[in-house]
Design an enzyme around this catalytic site. Structure first.
Site, PDB file in Angstrom:
ATOM      1  N   ASP A  39       0.826  -1.207   0.000  1.00 57.12           N
ATOM      2  CA  ASP A  39       0.000   0.000   0.000  1.00 57.12           C
ATOM      3  C   ASP A  39       0.863   1.260   0.000  1.00 57.12           C
ATOM      4  O   ASP A  39       1.905   1.299   0.645  1.00 57.12           O
ATOM      5  CB  ASP A  39      -0.907  -0.010   1.237  1.00 57.12           C
ATOM      6  CG  ASP A  39      -2.015   1.013   1.149  1.00 57.12           C
ATOM      7  OD1 ASP A  39      -2.337   1.455   0.033  1.00 57.12           O
ATOM      8  OD2 ASP A  39      -2.557   1.384   2.207  1.00 57.12           O
ATOM      9  N   ASN A  41       1.493   3.319  -3.055  1.00 60.57           N
ATOM     10  CA  ASN A  41       2.078   3.743  -4.331  1.00 60.57           C
ATOM     11  C   ASN A  41       1.543   5.102  -4.782  1.00 60.57           C
ATOM     12  O   ASN A  41       2.302   5.969  -5.220  1.00 60.57           O
ATOM     13  CB  ASN A  41       1.780   2.706  -5.419  1.00 60.57           C
ATOM     14  CG  ASN A  41       2.532   1.406  -5.210  1.00 60.57           C
ATOM     15  OD1 ASN A  41       3.516   1.368  -4.480  1.00 60.57           O
ATOM     16  ND2 ASN A  41       2.081   0.345  -5.840  1.00 60.57           N
ATOM     17  N   TRP A  44       2.798   7.971  -2.542  1.00 56.67           N
ATOM     18  CA  TRP A  44       4.220   8.193  -2.824  1.00 56.67           C
ATOM     19  C   TRP A  44       4.385   9.067  -4.055  1.00 56.67           C
ATOM     20  O   TRP A  44       5.180  10.016  -4.067  1.00 56.67           O
ATOM     21  CB  TRP A  44       4.910   6.847  -3.018  1.00 56.67           C
ATOM     22  CG  TRP A  44       6.379   6.898  -3.255  1.00 56.67           C
ATOM     23  CD1 TRP A  44       7.374   6.841  -2.311  1.00 56.67           C
ATOM     24  CD2 TRP A  44       7.051   6.992  -4.520  1.00 56.67           C
ATOM     25  NE1 TRP A  44       8.609   6.888  -2.905  1.00 56.67           N
ATOM     26  CE2 TRP A  44       8.446   6.981  -4.268  1.00 56.67           C
ATOM     27  CE3 TRP A  44       6.615   7.077  -5.845  1.00 56.67           C
ATOM     28  CZ2 TRP A  44       9.389   7.075  -5.285  1.00 56.67           C
ATOM     29  CZ3 TRP A  44       7.558   7.169  -6.868  1.00 56.67           C
ATOM     30  CH2 TRP A  44       8.934   7.166  -6.580  1.00 56.67           C
ATOM     31  N   THR A  85     -10.281  -7.585  -6.092  1.00 52.72           N
ATOM     32  CA  THR A  85     -11.584  -7.560  -6.759  1.00 52.72           C
ATOM     33  C   THR A  85     -12.227  -6.185  -6.631  1.00 52.72           C
ATOM     34  O   THR A  85     -13.106  -5.834  -7.421  1.00 52.72           O
ATOM     35  CB  THR A  85     -12.522  -8.625  -6.164  1.00 52.72           C
ATOM     36  OG1 THR A  85     -12.504  -8.521  -4.723  1.00 52.72           O
ATOM     37  CG2 THR A  85     -12.084 -10.026  -6.553  1.00 52.72           C
ATOM     38  N   ASN A  87     -10.402  -3.363  -6.833  1.00 50.82           N
ATOM     39  CA  ASN A  87      -9.647  -2.397  -7.634  1.00 50.82           C
ATOM     40  C   ASN A  87     -10.313  -2.057  -8.965  1.00 50.82           C
ATOM     41  O   ASN A  87      -9.956  -1.057  -9.605  1.00 50.82           O
ATOM     42  CB  ASN A  87      -8.221  -2.913  -7.906  1.00 50.82           C
ATOM     43  CG  ASN A  87      -7.327  -2.834  -6.688  1.00 50.82           C
ATOM     44  OD1 ASN A  87      -6.341  -3.561  -6.584  1.00 50.82           O
ATOM     45  ND2 ASN A  87      -7.650  -1.972  -5.731  1.00 50.82           N
ATOM     46  N   ARG A 207       1.603  -4.967   6.196  1.00 44.06           N
ATOM     47  CA  ARG A 207       1.038  -3.913   5.350  1.00 44.06           C
ATOM     48  C   ARG A 207       1.868  -2.650   5.510  1.00 44.06           C
ATOM     49  O   ARG A 207       2.197  -2.235   6.624  1.00 44.06           O
ATOM     50  CB  ARG A 207      -0.415  -3.624   5.725  1.00 44.06           C
ATOM     51  CG  ARG A 207      -1.036  -2.534   4.836  1.00 44.06           C
ATOM     52  CD  ARG A 207      -2.491  -2.316   5.111  1.00 44.06           C
ATOM     53  NE  ARG A 207      -3.048  -1.377   4.135  1.00 44.06           N
ATOM     54  CZ  ARG A 207      -4.237  -1.499   3.577  1.00 44.06           C
ATOM     55  NH1 ARG A 207      -5.016  -2.523   3.892  1.00 44.06           N
ATOM     56  NH2 ARG A 207      -4.665  -0.610   2.705  1.00 44.06           N
ATOM     57  N   SER A 215      -8.014  -5.250   4.388  1.00 45.38           N
ATOM     58  CA  SER A 215      -8.541  -4.972   3.046  1.00 45.38           C
ATOM     59  C   SER A 215      -8.930  -6.234   2.272  1.00 45.38           C
ATOM     60  O   SER A 215      -8.624  -6.362   1.086  1.00 45.38           O
ATOM     61  CB  SER A 215      -7.539  -4.135   2.239  1.00 45.38           C
ATOM     62  OG  SER A 215      -7.404  -2.848   2.798  1.00 45.38           O
ATOM     63  N   GLU A 226      -0.004 -13.003  12.600  1.00 45.60           N
ATOM     64  CA  GLU A 226       0.496 -11.859  13.360  1.00 45.60           C
ATOM     65  C   GLU A 226       0.525 -10.662  12.421  1.00 45.60           C
ATOM     66  O   GLU A 226       1.092 -10.720  11.335  1.00 45.60           O
ATOM     67  CB  GLU A 226       1.907 -12.137  13.889  1.00 45.60           C
ATOM     68  CG  GLU A 226       1.969 -13.236  14.930  1.00 45.60           C
ATOM     69  CD  GLU A 226       1.243 -12.864  16.218  1.00 45.60           C
ATOM     70  OE1 GLU A 226       1.244 -11.669  16.573  1.00 45.60           O
ATOM     71  OE2 GLU A 226       0.681 -13.770  16.869  1.00 45.60           O
TER      72      GLU A 226
END
Length: 260
Positions: A39, A41, A44, A85, A87, A207, A215, A226
């Site tokens: 996560d 991109n 950034w 699914t 996106n 993540r 998500s 964990e």
């Protein structure tokens, strides 16, 4: 996993440019299966005044470095959330880019993965995916099917809820055909109807970007994973970030519902 075949010489991971090496962690303390939600991109790219697509391009470099770092430290299975699914709800322009981008990345990196002994598996729905993307995934699976150093699950057009619903529908079909008996459905039986029945349960769920949610990724497999969330955008991640997450994991006590 089986030992490397005597006649097979795998290409070793490229050393990190910083000279960093994996931390010393006992094998029994390493996670067997690591799930990655890549996560950040878009954020950034926005921070740098760039198009979102430039963030995805930078993220691809981060992913391959993390894959090599996973090989170095001894991870046996890695799952990456490449396209969900959900996106499909993004702009048509970004969806088009991501489809062609995933296709081209698989084609470009396939041989490098193969040379490093990585088995590529595609996990997700075929419906709506570009035929060219499916073709590249299937070719990568065929090329790498006998590799045994690490499994890389490419989760493309994947969603945890979709996987469970598809599994229920397939199970109901077998019930109607009397291949299964009502009242005899166990967790082990149902797991055979998931997208990739041979997938191990997730040990470490990582993540990037600072967001703290799963998500809809590998919901069934991550029941006792964990969770490690780091406030770093995905293009800024490299193998050292993965190693830090693994160190955090190794310090935790896992009881799976039992008492200490």
């Amino acid at each position: 996993m089986s030992k490397q075949r005597a006649d097979q010489k795998w290409v070793k991971p490229t050393p990190h440019k910083s000279g960093a090496t994996p931390p010393k962690i006992k094998k029994e303390s390493l996670p067997r299966h690591v799930a990655l939600v890549m996560d950040g991109n878009g954020r950034w790219a926005k921070q740098r005044g760039l198009e979102r697509t430039k963030g995805h391009e930078a993220g691809e470099l981060a992913l391959f470095d993390v894959v090599e770092g996973a090989l170095e430290i001894g991870i046996s299975e890695l799952s990456v959330y490449a396209f969900s699914t959900e996106n499909w709800r993004r702009s048509p322009e970004e969806v088009k880019f991501l489809m062609s981008f995933n296709r081209d990345v698989i084609r470009k990196r396939r041989d490098e993965m193969h040379q490093r002994g990585i088995k590529i598996r595609w996990v997700g729905r075929e419906a709506k995916l570009w035929r060219s993307v499916v073709a590249e995934l299937e070719e990568a699976e065929e090329l790498t099917k006998n590799n045994d150093l690490m499994i890389l699950n490419m989760c493309i057009n994947y969603g945890g809820r979709a996987e469970i619903v598809d599994g229920v529908n397939a199970l109901l079909t077998d019930l109607q055909k009397r291949k299964l008996k009502p009242g005899k459905i166990t967790e082990k039986v149902f797991a055979r109807y998931l997208d990739e029945p041979k997938m191990n349960d997730v040990d470490l769920f990582f993540r990037s970007s600072g967001e703290q949610r799963t998500s809809n990724f590998l919901m069934w497999q991550s029941a006792y994973a964990e969770m490690v969330f780091m406030d770093v955008l995905w293009p800024d991640v490299d193998r050292r970030t993965l190693w830090k997450a693994i160190e955090i994991y190794a310090e935790r006590e896992r009881r799976f519902g039992g008492a200490k």
